[in-house]
Scaffold this active site. Structure first.
Site, PDB file in Angstrom:
ATOM      1  N   ASP A 405     -78.492 -40.607 -34.327  1.00 52.76           N
ATOM      2  CA  ASP A 405     -78.524 -42.061 -34.459  1.00 52.76           C
ATOM      3  C   ASP A 405     -79.013 -42.663 -33.139  1.00 52.76           C
ATOM      4  O   ASP A 405     -79.141 -41.960 -32.126  1.00 52.76           O
ATOM      5  CB  ASP A 405     -77.116 -42.556 -34.785  1.00 52.76           C
ATOM      6  CG  ASP A 405     -77.093 -43.974 -35.340  1.00 52.76           C
ATOM      7  OD1 ASP A 405     -78.173 -44.530 -35.598  1.00 52.76           O
ATOM      8  OD2 ASP A 405     -75.982 -44.512 -35.519  1.00 52.76           O
ATOM      9  N   GLU A 408     -84.095 -44.596 -31.325  1.00 55.09           N
ATOM     10  CA  GLU A 408     -85.366 -45.338 -31.233  1.00 55.09           C
ATOM     11  C   GLU A 408     -86.053 -45.210 -29.856  1.00 55.09           C
ATOM     12  O   GLU A 408     -87.298 -45.213 -29.860  1.00 55.09           O
ATOM     13  CB  GLU A 408     -85.119 -46.823 -31.554  1.00 55.09           C
ATOM     14  CG  GLU A 408     -84.786 -47.095 -33.015  1.00 55.09           C
ATOM     15  CD  GLU A 408     -83.377 -46.668 -33.406  1.00 55.09           C
ATOM     16  OE1 GLU A 408     -83.169 -46.324 -34.588  1.00 55.09           O
ATOM     17  OE2 GLU A 408     -82.490 -46.639 -32.537  1.00 55.09           O
ATOM     18  N   ASP A 483     -79.134 -49.954 -40.426  1.00 54.67           N
ATOM     19  CA  ASP A 483     -77.966 -50.829 -40.545  1.00 54.67           C
ATOM     20  C   ASP A 483     -78.236 -52.016 -41.472  1.00 54.67           C
ATOM     21  O   ASP A 483     -78.554 -53.125 -41.031  1.00 54.67           O
ATOM     22  CB  ASP A 483     -77.547 -51.325 -39.161  1.00 54.67           C
ATOM     23  CG  ASP A 483     -77.050 -50.197 -38.276  1.00 54.67           C
ATOM     24  OD1 ASP A 483     -76.708 -49.127 -38.815  1.00 54.67           O
ATOM     25  OD2 ASP A 483     -77.024 -50.385 -37.046  1.00 54.67           O
TER      26      ASP A 483
END
Length: 799
Positions: A405, A408, A483
């Site tokens: 997670d 990015e 999300d």
């Protein structure tokens, strides 16, 4: 975001006339008077690469997106020089290169125009950073449509939209918000029933304008790097997507348990809470294969550690969960806490594995542990080290899979939400700034994770999940759409995102069921579950700060509905596994938008809700509260209502009743849908017989079922079972032929065939040309037959 008009005002430069031409094997080089070189490569008869250089110099040719296993080679190739142009011809297309301006036109062999340059290639010097802003303009024709582009939260048809690919932590994003978590710069164009594709392989921030600013222009550009794109010719959309998927790769088959139902939350802790969740699943007999541990299992959010207070003996806990059929998945983020006593930090510091800023100091950013440093996953030595960090977690403690997670990478308390643009990266020996490496950072992290998980789970298959991705990441990991929010709008968004991702070569995808942010009510949760069991990756995940989001959290009525659909998911596992096999074998998307299914029908070009789960199940979620049904469009053919067996002829929009316990679900006539009995987890039961729902058709239909040991790698050595069925129905008879491949022996000996829509009463059954007694085949009424799995031809005659 800069506009096309602004681009045109800012000193664009364009190629002028061609002064030199060279042909070397599969490559053609066109050089202009002002130093532009077009390198045109024939990869296949229908796959062409266009690569442009300025000032006579190409950048090093390197890409993370391209698979090592791509199939290359062409059948025909001819080049002709005319007065005004060069014409390159393959067995599929003709490419015209204008001598005066280097513009490209592409035609099929019937001289139908497929794609043409408008401004074509042009560029602008980027004085702020150096290099060029590279641009490409194409003509958008009337009626032309555009699809793909990964996880965009917008209509499946991108006509009139503008999108940006810059991998971004987009908490609680909204409809049409840009950019999102993934950069997949690939689209499918559809013009007058001819499909083509464009993949702009550029890892800088890229932009696509699909006739948004100018209704007759589609353009794409990047903040740096090369104008380097691939053209794919169909003319079917399936051929375009298959070619792109072959170019960028497919994953291995996952373990079958990875296709079961998974439960997650931020966060389940301590150990007693995890066990309570597991126990409740088994007590209520709701199937589940995996439970996830979010960041709170760690010691102060330090990756590769355990909180000894919350999880005093993780190895024992994981063993006990596994005894009850649960796999354990843990989260690992890229940010490494700055802590001189922390062994991961120590190793990275000692070996120089952290990213540095332009002037030398390490890049620092705040994430969950506080101030962190970030490994440079574009360095092969760093990836090898990172893969090795999983040894204790996987081989010793027994964790079954890993979830990357925040990759990015997400950084808190800065406007950009990510690393500084001057951060330096190795980029596999092609040093660059974060401007170029940003979109591939998460991809290379999950690549390293995949290598480690695969090594330490062997001989089992790895399971890895990622949030960030660039084209080709599907080779390493499943993904989800980040999300989202517990709203009806996000239920719609999840539906279109799944279809879009699958059309973009990335089929192993799902959403946070019920929404990550905020709290759904029971109706929304049930409707979301009804949709999500038809997504390749099926997981509930929520932020947890608004309330519980387990299947039993919304009262008895909703619990029973959710249980019903999770059980249906487990019944359909052999169908889903076969879908996955076709995806990795042929690049066939596991979900198909209606336009992909039938591009000839213009009614499908703007449909968003309906989709095909595999090739034979038509799904249409209910996406509004208090609905008793909905209107849906049926593509060509005849479709059986899964719940009632009512037959609907396609090519029409109809009202379908669907109260809270029902999702509109239809089966294509002639389909043979394989089913397992309901299990609480994959492997709980020995499969005694394979159920097959057979849907009568007056005509011919093909179906198949792929099976293997459900884990491990023996399938690569031929230990698999692929059964292909050919159904042929007539007025008073039905013939089913079976063709077998592979040397895996399935554990069951019999098929239980359940017939739907037979227009006759069964009078005689022939098995491999011999009449059989009804008691021998356990003929049950007019719709169920139990027969040996090894038949070659089943002939049913009616009266």
């Amino acid at each position: 975001m800069i506009t096309n008009t602004e681009i045109e005002k800012r000193g664009n430069q364009y190629p002028d006339h061609i002064v030199d031409f060279k042909h070397e094997s599969d490559k053609f080089y066109f050089t202009t008077h002002n130093g532009v070189i077009l390198e045109l490569t024939i990869l296949r008869d229908s796959m062409i690469r266009f690569r442009y250089a300025t000032e006579h110099v190409f950048e090093p040719d390197f890409s993370y997106a391209i698979s090592d296993d791509v199939n290359l080679g062409y059948n025909e190739l001819e080049v002709i020089e005319e007065i005004a142009e060069y014409i390159i011809t393959t067995s599929k297309i003709k490419i015209y290169i204008n001598k005066s301006n280097l513009k490209v036109h592409i035609f099929d062999m019937e001289n139908a125009l497929i794609m043409e340059d408008e401004l074509g290639f042009h560029w602008e010097e980027n004085y702020a950073y150096g290099g060029n802003i590279v641009k490409m303009g194409k003509i958008c024709h009337s009626g032309e449509s555009y699809y793909g582009m990964g996880d965009k939260a917008s209509h499946t048809n991108l006509k009139g939209k503008r999108v940006n690919n810059w991998v971004t932590d987009s908490y609680a994003y909204g409809k049409d918000q840009e950019p999102l978590y993934k950069s997949i710069p690939f689209y499918v164009g559809l013009k007058e029933n001819i499909a083509y594709g464009v993949f702009f392989d550029n890892s800088f921030s890229t932009y696509f304008d699909f006739a948004n600013e100018k209704r007759n222009v589609t353009s794409f550009w990047a903040d740096g790097g090369e104008m380097n794109y691939y053209f794919f010719y169909g003319p079917e959309m399936s051929k375009v997507v298959e070619s792109y998927t072959d170019l960028t790769g497919v994953p291995e088959l996952p373990p079958l348990w990875a296709l079961g139902f998974h439960q997650s939350k931020w966060s389940y802790f301590p150990e007693s809470k995890v066990k309570e969740i597991a126990s409740t699943f088994r007590k209520l007999q709701i199937p589940c294969d995996a439970i996830y541990l979010d960041i709170d299992y760690m010691d102060g959010f330090r990756c590769f550690t355990w909180d000894e207070q919350r999880f005093p003996n993780p190895k024992k806990m994981i063993e006990e969960l596994e005894e009850d059929g649960f796999k354990t998945i843990t989260m690992i983020d890229p940010g490494i806490k700055i802590d001189r006593e922390y062994w991961v930090y120590q190793q990275a510091m000692e070996n120089g594995f952290f990213c540095r800023r332009a002037d030398g100091p390490h890049f620092k950013g705040k994430v969950w542990p506080g101030e962190c440093k970030f490994p440079d996953f574009t360095d092969p030595e760093v990836r090898e080290w990172w893969a090795g960090l999983y040894k204790e977690m996987i081989a010793d403690v027994g964790v079954h899979g890993v979830w990357n997670d925040m990759n990015e990478p997400a950084v808190m308390e800065v406007p950009s939400k990510t690393a500084n643009l001057d951060v330096r990266h190795n980029y596999d020996g092609h040093p660059c700034s974060h401007r170029k490496a940003h979109n591939v950072y998460g991809m290379q992290m999950v690549r390293a994770t995949y290598d480690g998980i695969k090594k330490y789970t062997f001989p089992k298959r790895p399971f890895v999940l990622t949030r960030a991705a660039y084209s080709g990441t599907q080779r390493y990991a499943s993904t989800w759409t980040g999300d989202n929010v517990a709203t009806w709008e996000h239920l719609w968004i999840a539906n279109v995102q799944m279809q879009r991702m699958c059309m973009s070569g990335y089929s192993f995808v799902g959403s946070d069921i019920g929404g990550f942010a905020e709290q759904p009510n029971g109706e929304l949760f049930a409707r979301w579950m009804q949709l999500a069991i038809f997504h390749p990756f099926c997981r509930v995940h929520s932020s947890g700060d608004h309330g519980d989001q387990e299947p039993w959290s919304f009262g008895e009525e909703i619990t029973e509905i959710v249980k019903k659909y999770i059980e249906l998911r487990y019944q359909l596992l052999p169908y889903l596994y076969t879908m996955f096999y076709k995806y990795i074998k042929n690049g066939l998307p596991m979900l198909q938008s209606l336009v992909f299914y039938d591009q000839k029908d213009t009614q499908t070009h703007f449909r968003t809700d309906e989709f095909l789960f595999g090739e034979q199940l038509l799904v249409c979620p209910v996406q509004e509260p208090n609905a008793q049904g909905r209107r849906m469009y049926f593509p060509q053919g005849k479709w059986y209502n899964y719940w009632t067996d009512e037959v609907v002829s396609g090519g029409v929009e109809k009202w379908v009743a669907a109260e809270i316990e029902t999702i509109p679900l239809f089966v294509r006539e002639g389909a043979m849908v394989p089913k397992y009995p309901v299990q609480q987890y994959v492997g709980e039961k020995e499969i005694k017989e394979l159920g097959i729902d057979v849907y009568y058709k007056d005509g011919v239909e093909n179906s198949s079922v792929y099976e293997d040991q459900q884990d491990g790698y023996d399938y690569k050595k031929g230990r698999y079972s692929l059964r292909r069925f050919r159904l042929r129905g007539k007025e008073n008879q039905l013939i089913i032929q079976q063709f077998k491949d592979g040397n895996f022996t399935t554990p069951y000996e019999k098929f239980k065939l359940t017939f739907h829509g037979l227009p006759f009463t069964i009078s005689t059954v022939q098995l491999d040309n011999e009449v059989v007694n009804n008691t021998d085949i356990k003929l049950n009424g007019n719709n169920i037959i139990e027969i040996s799995k090894d038949f070659t031809e089943l002939h049913i005659i009616g009266k």
